[in-house]
Scaffold this active site. Structure first.
Site, PDB file in Angstrom:
ATOM      1  N   THR A  29       0.908  -1.181   0.002  1.00 26.64           N
ATOM      2  CA  THR A  29      -0.044  -0.013  -0.247  1.00 26.64           C
ATOM      3  C   THR A  29       0.844   1.089  -0.121  1.00 26.64           C
ATOM      4  O   THR A  29       2.024   1.441   0.585  1.00 26.64           O
ATOM      5  CB  THR A  29      -0.875   0.043   1.217  1.00 26.64           C
ATOM      6  OG1 THR A  29      -1.380   1.312   1.355  1.00 26.64           O
ATOM      7  CG2 THR A  29      -0.318  -0.419   2.266  1.00 26.64           C
ATOM      8  N   ASP A  30       0.205   2.347  -0.598  1.00 27.74           N
ATOM      9  CA  ASP A  30       1.034   3.744  -0.347  1.00 27.74           C
ATOM     10  C   ASP A  30       1.213   4.081   0.954  1.00 27.74           C
ATOM     11  O   ASP A  30       2.018   5.145   1.139  1.00 27.74           O
ATOM     12  CB  ASP A  30       0.247   4.937  -1.391  1.00 27.74           C
ATOM     13  CG  ASP A  30      -1.209   4.774  -0.925  1.00 27.74           C
ATOM     14  OD1 ASP A  30      -1.834   4.183  -0.043  1.00 27.74           O
ATOM     15  OD2 ASP A  30      -2.002   5.654  -1.708  1.00 27.74           O
ATOM     16  N   GLU A  31       0.314   3.665   1.738  1.00 19.31           N
ATOM     17  CA  GLU A  31       0.560   4.115   3.310  1.00 19.31           C
ATOM     18  C   GLU A  31       1.703   4.014   3.825  1.00 19.31           C
ATOM     19  O   GLU A  31       2.040   4.559   4.979  1.00 19.31           O
ATOM     20  CB  GLU A  31      -0.779   3.341   4.194  1.00 19.31           C
ATOM     21  CG  GLU A  31      -2.121   3.699   3.693  1.00 19.31           C
ATOM     22  CD  GLU A  31      -3.104   3.510   4.639  1.00 19.31           C
ATOM     23  OE1 GLU A  31      -2.506   3.956   5.849  1.00 19.31           O
ATOM     24  OE2 GLU A  31      -4.203   3.194   4.343  1.00 19.31           O
ATOM     25  N   TYR A  58      -1.291   0.097  11.099  1.00 17.96           N
ATOM     26  CA  TYR A  58      -1.452  -0.935   9.879  1.00 17.96           C
ATOM     27  C   TYR A  58      -0.394  -0.779   8.890  1.00 17.96           C
ATOM     28  O   TYR A  58       0.307  -1.640   8.706  1.00 17.96           O
ATOM     29  CB  TYR A  58      -2.766  -0.429   9.565  1.00 17.96           C
ATOM     30  CG  TYR A  58      -3.021  -0.721   7.975  1.00 17.96           C
ATOM     31  CD1 TYR A  58      -3.143  -2.158   7.469  1.00 17.96           C
ATOM     32  CD2 TYR A  58      -2.967   0.233   6.761  1.00 17.96           C
ATOM     33  CE1 TYR A  58      -3.006  -2.469   6.003  1.00 17.96           C
ATOM     34  CE2 TYR A  58      -3.015  -0.229   5.714  1.00 17.96           C
ATOM     35  CZ  TYR A  58      -2.913  -1.512   5.409  1.00 17.96           C
ATOM     36  OH  TYR A  58      -3.292  -1.724   3.826  1.00 17.96           O
ATOM     37  N   LYS A  94       2.560  -3.430   7.602  1.00 16.31           N
ATOM     38  CA  LYS A  94       2.605  -3.547   6.208  1.00 16.31           C
ATOM     39  C   LYS A  94       4.076  -3.450   5.724  1.00 16.31           C
ATOM     40  O   LYS A  94       4.647  -4.108   4.859  1.00 16.31           O
ATOM     41  CB  LYS A  94       1.776  -2.663   5.272  1.00 16.31           C
ATOM     42  CG  LYS A  94       0.137  -3.161   5.419  1.00 16.31           C
ATOM     43  CD  LYS A  94      -0.030  -4.569   4.706  1.00 16.31           C
ATOM     44  CE  LYS A  94      -0.004  -4.588   3.467  1.00 16.31           C
ATOM     45  NZ  LYS A  94      -0.267  -6.064   2.795  1.00 16.31           N
TER      46      LYS A  94
HETATM   47  P1  NAD Z   1      -9.488  -7.314   3.120  1.00 21.23           P
HETATM   48  O1  NAD Z   1      -9.571  -7.056   4.674  1.00 21.23           O
HETATM   49  O2  NAD Z   1     -10.779  -7.037   2.382  1.00 21.23           O
HETATM   50  O3  NAD Z   1      -9.108  -8.843   3.095  1.00 21.23           O
HETATM   51  C1  NAD Z   1      -8.187  -9.280   3.833  1.00 21.23           C
HETATM   52  C2  NAD Z   1      -8.419 -10.848   3.649  1.00 21.23           C
HETATM   53  O4  NAD Z   1      -7.188 -11.505   4.221  1.00 21.23           O
HETATM   54  C3  NAD Z   1      -9.340 -11.449   4.191  1.00 21.23           C
HETATM   55  O5  NAD Z   1     -10.142 -12.518   3.289  1.00 21.23           O
HETATM   56  C4  NAD Z   1      -9.064 -12.262   5.481  1.00 21.23           C
HETATM   57  O6  NAD Z   1     -10.010 -13.203   5.817  1.00 21.23           O
HETATM   58  C5  NAD Z   1      -7.667 -12.494   5.082  1.00 21.23           C
HETATM   59  N1  NAD Z   1      -6.759 -12.841   6.219  1.00 21.23           N
HETATM   60  C6  NAD Z   1      -6.296 -11.879   7.317  1.00 21.23           C
HETATM   61  N2  NAD Z   1      -5.672 -12.319   8.053  1.00 21.23           N
HETATM   62  C7  NAD Z   1      -5.160 -13.845   7.614  1.00 21.23           C
HETATM   63  C8  NAD Z   1      -4.568 -14.707   7.812  1.00 21.23           C
HETATM   64  N3  NAD Z   1      -3.729 -14.404   9.131  1.00 21.23           N
HETATM   65  N4  NAD Z   1      -4.399 -15.792   7.178  1.00 21.23           N
HETATM   66  C9  NAD Z   1      -5.107 -15.878   6.187  1.00 21.23           C
HETATM   67  N5  NAD Z   1      -5.973 -15.065   5.792  1.00 21.23           N
HETATM   68  C10 NAD Z   1      -5.908 -14.051   6.690  1.00 21.23           C
HETATM   69  O7  NAD Z   1      -8.490  -6.572   2.465  1.00 21.23           O
HETATM   70  P2  NAD Z   1      -8.226  -5.699   1.049  1.00 21.23           P
HETATM   71  O8  NAD Z   1      -8.783  -4.304   1.185  1.00 21.23           O
HETATM   72  O9  NAD Z   1      -8.877  -7.036   0.003  1.00 21.23           O
HETATM   73  O10 NAD Z   1      -6.777  -5.877   1.036  1.00 21.23           O
HETATM   74  C11 NAD Z   1      -6.067  -6.776   0.537  1.00 21.23           C
HETATM   75  C12 NAD Z   1      -4.450  -6.303   0.352  1.00 21.23           C
HETATM   76  O11 NAD Z   1      -4.368  -5.227  -0.333  1.00 21.23           O
HETATM   77  C13 NAD Z   1      -3.909  -6.047   1.900  1.00 21.23           C
HETATM   78  O12 NAD Z   1      -2.482  -6.618   1.611  1.00 21.23           O
HETATM   79  C14 NAD Z   1      -3.813  -4.655   1.908  1.00 21.23           C
HETATM   80  O13 NAD Z   1      -2.995  -4.256   2.452  1.00 21.23           O
HETATM   81  C15 NAD Z   1      -3.798  -4.209   0.370  1.00 21.23           C
HETATM   82  N6  NAD Z   1      -4.111  -3.105  -0.143  1.00 21.23           N
HETATM   83  C16 NAD Z   1      -5.454  -2.683  -0.056  1.00 21.23           C
HETATM   84  C17 NAD Z   1      -6.039  -1.272  -0.249  1.00 21.23           C
HETATM   85  C18 NAD Z   1      -7.188  -0.902  -0.484  1.00 21.23           C
HETATM   86  O14 NAD Z   1      -7.576   0.115  -0.774  1.00 21.23           O
HETATM   87  N7  NAD Z   1      -8.305  -2.024   0.209  1.00 21.23           N
HETATM   88  C19 NAD Z   1      -4.945  -0.461  -1.023  1.00 21.23           C
HETATM   89  C20 NAD Z   1      -3.517  -0.971  -1.335  1.00 21.23           C
HETATM   90  C21 NAD Z   1      -3.328  -2.110  -0.818  1.00 21.23           C
END
Ligand code: NAD
Length: 338
Positions: free
Chosen positions: A127-129, A151, A155
């Site tokens: 993430t950009d964060e 968070y 990351k």
């Molecule tokens: P989300 O919270 O919707 O999904 C996370 C998933 O990971 C869930 O299905 C959860 O059950 C699973 N999970 C959590 N802990 C776990 C563990 N210990 N073992 C196995 N599975 C586990 O998140 P998202 O928004 O889909 O984000 C996915 C990725 O993308 C993350 O790594 C996040 O940092 C990154 N990201 C998200 C965004 C955004 O805007 N949502 C932006 C940039 C990067």
């Protein structure tokens, strides 16, 4: 190719799995997918229902911190696309333990297994964060990480471990860092689905502080296409920024959501600002555009209208997930979605 997708039952991971198995991502036809997901509160098997019967898909419920399980599951794959994480900034302010455990330690467990089984590629989704906050201009991939929220710090730890595994153990690692995502199947604690579903329920939307914090928004389908380009063509040991969407203040975003829902300003309620709230994130995306030919396809105005329509049509998906705390914005997330 046989790929293991961690966190594939979440918002972005499930989009990636659905698109891969439908063959809509470049070069994805014939791919076999295993999803490894713990099904925490934000993981949902319903997100995978549209592809659940396909023969080239397998689901394993489990924790990426479980070394024995991970070792078993990783065997026989060519690549890992690692989405699994604790993702909600406000929850990390309340309690950071699960964030450090999953985002840092879980990543290390996966990296070890990937090295042991000599996987050809490890795409670490970030993430950009991790860069902190930038008042103007944009970060490039050489910018130092300086996370503020727990968070983001957890990351960043995962990112640094992934890159260390490349340098120390020669694992073929690529790290992606994306801006805020939006689209269908996003858990309703995050900004766009929170605001949208609140308005649909006749409840106000909680905006942190003055609402001047700025974020860049990219449709989840564009994010997943970029990840696929990195999976197939990214250079080992490199970081790639993913973005190029639209930058908006939270007030501007609230205005667009209210308009899409046919609601007015009386639905906005300002709430005390989040501690340590980053003011602005901004990514320079020259590298992925020039090296891998990526550019977003979904215009924000169109993507937002489609997303609002999806939540209107899928109340049965989100209604059981909304707690009263989330709806009233305590804590609520008017600053960040990831
Ligand atoms: P989300 O919270 O919707 O999904 C996370 C998933 O990971 C869930 O299905 C959860 O059950 C699973 N999970 C959590 N802990 C776990 C563990 N210990 N073992 C196995 N599975 C586990 O998140 P998202 O928004 O889909 O984000 C996915 C990725 O993308 C993350 O790594 C996040 O940092 C990154 N990201 C998200 C965004 C955004 O805007 N949502 C932006 C940039 C990067």
């Amino acid at each position: 190719m046989r790929i293991l997708v961690t966190g594939g039952a979440g918002f972005i991971g499930s989009e990636f799995v659905r698109a891969t198995l439908r063959g809509t991502l470049p070069g994805s036809s014939g791919t076999q997918v295993t999803v490894l997901d713990k099904l925490t509160y934000s993981g949902n098997v319903l997100n995978l229902a549209p592809i659940a019967d396909l023969r080239n898909y397998r689901f394993v419920q489990g924790d990426i911190c479980d070394q024995d399980l991970v070792d078993d599951v990783v065997a026989g794959h060519d690549a890992i696309v690692h989405f699994a994480a604790e993702t909600h900034v406000d929850r990390s302010i309340g309690s950071a333990a699960s964030f450090v455990r999953t985002n840092a330690m879980g990543t290390q467990v996966l990296l070890e297994a990937a090295s042991r089984h000599r996987l050809g590629r490890f795409v670490h989704i970030s993430t950009d964060e991790v860069y902190g906050s930038i008042p103007e201009g944009a970060w490039d991939e050489e910018s130092p990480v300086a996370p503020n929220a727990p968070y983001a710090a957890a990351k960043a730890a995962g990112d640094l471990l992934a890159l260390a595994w490349h340098r120390t153990h020669g694992l073929d690692v690529v790290v992606t860092r994306c801006t805020n995502n939006y689209g269908p199947y996003q858990y309703p604690e995050k900004l766009i689905p929170l605001f949208t579903t609140n308005v649909m329920d006749g409840q106000q939307v909680p905006v942190y502080g003055e609402g001047h914090n700025r974020r860049q928004w990219l449709h989840v389908s564009d994010h997943c296409r970029a990840i696929q380009l990195v999976l197939l063509g990214g250079r080992a040991g490199e970081v790639y920024h993913i973005g190029g969407g639209t930058e908006l203040t939270n007030l501007e975003l609230a205005e667009q959501i209210l308009k899409s829902c046919g609601a007015g300003w009386d639905m906005v309620r300002h709430v005390p600002d989040r501690p340590g709230h980053d003011f602005r994130y901004s990514l320079d995306t020259t590298k992925i555009r020039t090296e891998l030919g990526f550019s977003p396809r979904v215009a924000f105005a169109d993507g937002l209208v489609e997303t609002v329509e999806w939540y209107r049509d899928n109340r049965a998906w989100w209604e059981p997930l909304k707690s009263p705390d989330e709806a009233t914005g305590s804590p609520g997330d008017a600053g960040r979605t990831a």
